[in-house]
Design an enzyme around this catalytic site. Structure first.
Site, PDB file in Angstrom:
ATOM      1  CD  GLU A  20     -20.599  19.407 -37.108  1.00  0.00           C
ATOM      2  OE1 GLU A  20     -20.597  19.711 -38.321  1.00  0.00           O
ATOM      3  OE2 GLU A  20     -19.717  18.691 -36.582  1.00  0.00           O
ATOM      4  N   GLY A 111     -21.015   8.416 -44.725  1.00  0.00           N
ATOM      5  CA  GLY A 111     -21.025   7.693 -43.465  1.00  0.00           C
ATOM      6  C   GLY A 111     -19.987   6.599 -43.429  1.00  0.00           C
ATOM      7  CE  LYS A 175     -19.462  15.003 -52.614  1.00  0.00           C
ATOM      8  NZ  LYS A 175     -19.027  14.724 -51.209  1.00  0.00           N
TER       9      LYS A 175
END
Length: 607
Positions: A20, A111, A175
């Site tokens: 990442e 976020g 989800k």
């Protein structure tokens, strides 16, 4: 290629791994990250991921970086995408831009959470949670066939949630049921707890791959900051071990490598975890060493079993059966091969900068001002979360006047509160040595947010000032940063002109973009450096215009973030937004590092 298909098709002899990265703040950092990613891609990661700033704050940088890695380097890329506080239409635009660049993988994140919730209205009402983004993609004929979707999970609990674990797992299941293909976890350090959590995940009926997030510890200060920011529960044995070596950055990095190796071996031993996700923080050395030690890169290693090199402060977790550990003493012939005991020469050649070895720019990032050319310059929360948390803000009360703010900063200096919005930890031991000076500045209404005393050749093993390899000496120029009024900036400028005598350099900037100071264009001030046997001088803290402007932007955004915790129109919000709009951030360096009082004499001496 879609990540879920790559995972299913992976026939490697070892678990897979992904890397990442985040978009650097500066153009130079961005350019140099490309070279760093190119080197790391030779290690054959299954994919890499690119983070996305909260509210789309890094939108263009994230898309550019992800496009380069996907198209020019041919590495399957996962684009992080946060959906809250995004302007109307930005999600659609981002997905279309990703599709145009050949990106087929999205990590769907919520976020930055809403603030001032009584009056909060989503900018785009379709997106309030990560599941909304998953549902949107899966319901779209334009996007659903194109994208593999990942979602985040939090083995230690979400930092911004007060939900119990079972409720959080229910939301995770929702989800996945909405169309998520894989799960990536937030970083953690308690492997036993992770397995307990993973068992509950499976008991919920969640069957998609769960990829644990691993962050090798780089420095003690960044470890404390990120684990606090992420709400990570750290086992006591790790805290004890790090506490004993916290003053030696090299030992901390070595410990971080060993701990990561041990965690990954435990996680992947029984096949419950198909692979791991490295939070690199845009750094390469530790990740490379971990993979080489695991023998996952094709590089020959001296042993085939778990190996624990002799490093001060390292002990395996108490829950591990150590009967199969092979302890290899360090010798002159094997130290360079091991890479984990005595560090080979290239590992300790820190701070050589762009003129020499770019890989060592940030071996020992010491404080806020590293090298702005480094890909890791200015790293923050890797997943675009809030800079501040509810539990911290409650500690700061309800400031309504400038005097309230002055008292808040004084309370931090006097250890009555453990943090401020600009200082995530209590006052450091070295700052305590200049406490009277910091107190005097703060009482003047110059709220200090960063400082260091002058140091002339302290031992690199010193428990307060030491860093880097032992058997060296470290130096510091005194500097201080604070917020003050525009009128005060005028006073400082006159004082520098009249009494600085070439010894004082300064910067000052406001939220509107104005910048003042006396540092010549393209000049760079090394304010922390070290001298070690057999090495070039290592410069770990550098203050120049580019880094100051980057920090200034972040500093004023902290005022905005803090203000957002209070209702629109409230006295607190008006105060904090007024400070943001009217005050200046000032940074002053005094170059006479041999005189410990030089900076303070300059600031306080009467004309």
């Amino acid at each position: 290629m879609k990540l879920i298909d790559k995972i299913a098709a992976d026939k490697s002899s070892h678990p897979f791994y992904t890397f990442e990265f985040f978009p650097p703040r500066t153009d130079q950092g961005f350019e140099n990250l490309i070279a760093r990613i190119s080197r790391l891609c030779t290690l054959n990661p299954l994919a890499i991921s690119i983070t996305w700033g909260a509210g789309g704050s890094t939108r263009e940088r994230s898309l550019e970086l992800a496009g380069l890695t996907q198209t020019e380097y041919g590495v399957d890329t996962v684009l992080h995408l946060t959906c809250t506080n995004m302007e109307q239409g930005m999600v659609n635009d981002a997905l279309r831009s990703a599709k145009a660049r050949g990106i087929q993988n999205i990590l769907a994140l919520r976020g930055d959470p809403p603030r001032g919730q009584e009056e909060w209205i989503p900018i785009d009402p379709r997106f309030q949670h990560a599941i909304d983004l998953v549902k949107f993609i899966r319901s779209s004929p334009e996007f659903s066939p194109e994208f593999c979707i990942g979602v985040a999970a939090y083995p230690d609990g979400h930092t911004d949630s007060h939900l119990d674990e079972d409720t959080e797992l229910t939301y995770l299941k929702e989800k996945v049921d909405a169309g998520a293909d894989f799960i990536v976890t937030q970083l953690f350090y308690d492997v036993d707890r992770f397995f307990q959590w993973l068992k509950k995940v499976r008991e919920k009926g969640i069957t998609v791959p769960v990829i644990p997030g691993i962050m090798p510890i780089q420095t003690y200060s960044s470890f404390l900051r990120l684990t606090k920011l992420c709400g990570t529960r750290v086992p006591q044995y790790i805290l004890d071990a790090l506490g004993s070596i916290s003053h030696d950055d090299q030992l901390v990095k070595d410990y971080g490598v060993k701990l990561a190796v041990d965690m990954i071996q435990r996680l992947t031993k029984n096949g419950d975890v198909p692979g791991v996700h490295f939070c690199t923080l845009n750094l390469e050395k530790s990740v490379q060493r971990v993979l080489e030690f695991l023998q996952w890169t094709g590089v020959a290693a001296p042993v085939h079993n778990r190996l624990i090199a002799e490093t001060p402060g390292y002990n395996p977790p108490p829950s591990i059966d150590t009967s199969d550990l092979l302890v290899t003493p360090v010798t002159a012939t094997n130290s360079a091969t091991l890479g984990l005991a005595n560090i080979p020469p290239t590992e300790t050649e820190a701070g050589r900068g762009e003129l020499n070895n770019a890989a060592t720019w940030d071996d020992f990032p010491n404080g806020r001002f590293g090298d702005f050319k480094s890909p890791a310059f200015g790293n923050q929360d890797p997943w675009g979360g809030p800079a501040l948390r509810n539990d911290e803000v409650s500690q700061w009360g309800h400031p309504k006047t400038l005097d309230d703010l002055t008292q808040l900063f004084l309370d931090h200096l006097h250890s009555k509160i453990s943090t401020t919005p600009f200082s995530p930890t209590p006052l450091s031991p070295e700052s305590l040595m200049i406490l009277p000076h910091l107190e005097k500045l703060t009482k003047r209404g110059w709220w200090t947010v960063g400082s260091q005393p002058a140091v002339d050749g302290a031992s690199s093993a010193d428990e307060v000032f030491g860093w880097g390899p032992r058997s060296g000496y470290v130096f510091q120029k005194g500097f201080v940063e604070f917020f003050c009024s525009a009128e005060d900036v005028d006073v400082i400028e006159r004082r520098v002109e009249e009494r600085g005598k070439g010894w004082v350099h300064w910067f000052a900037g406001d939220v509107k973009g104005e910048c003042r100071g006396n540092v010549p264009e393209n000049d760079r001030n090394a304010v922390t450096w070290g001298v070690f046997p057999g090495q070039e001088i290592a410069q770990t803290t550098i203050i120049e215009k580019e880094s100051f402007l980057s920090w200034k932007e972040e500093a004023f955004s902290i005022w905005s973030d803090w203000a957002s915790f209070y209702r629109p129109g409230s006295e607190e919000r008006k105060l904090l937004e007024g400070v943001r709009d009217e005050r200046w951030l000032v940074s002053i360096v005094h170059h006479d590092y041999r005189n410990t009082e030089a900076l303070w004499t300059f600031l306080f001496e009467e004309p």
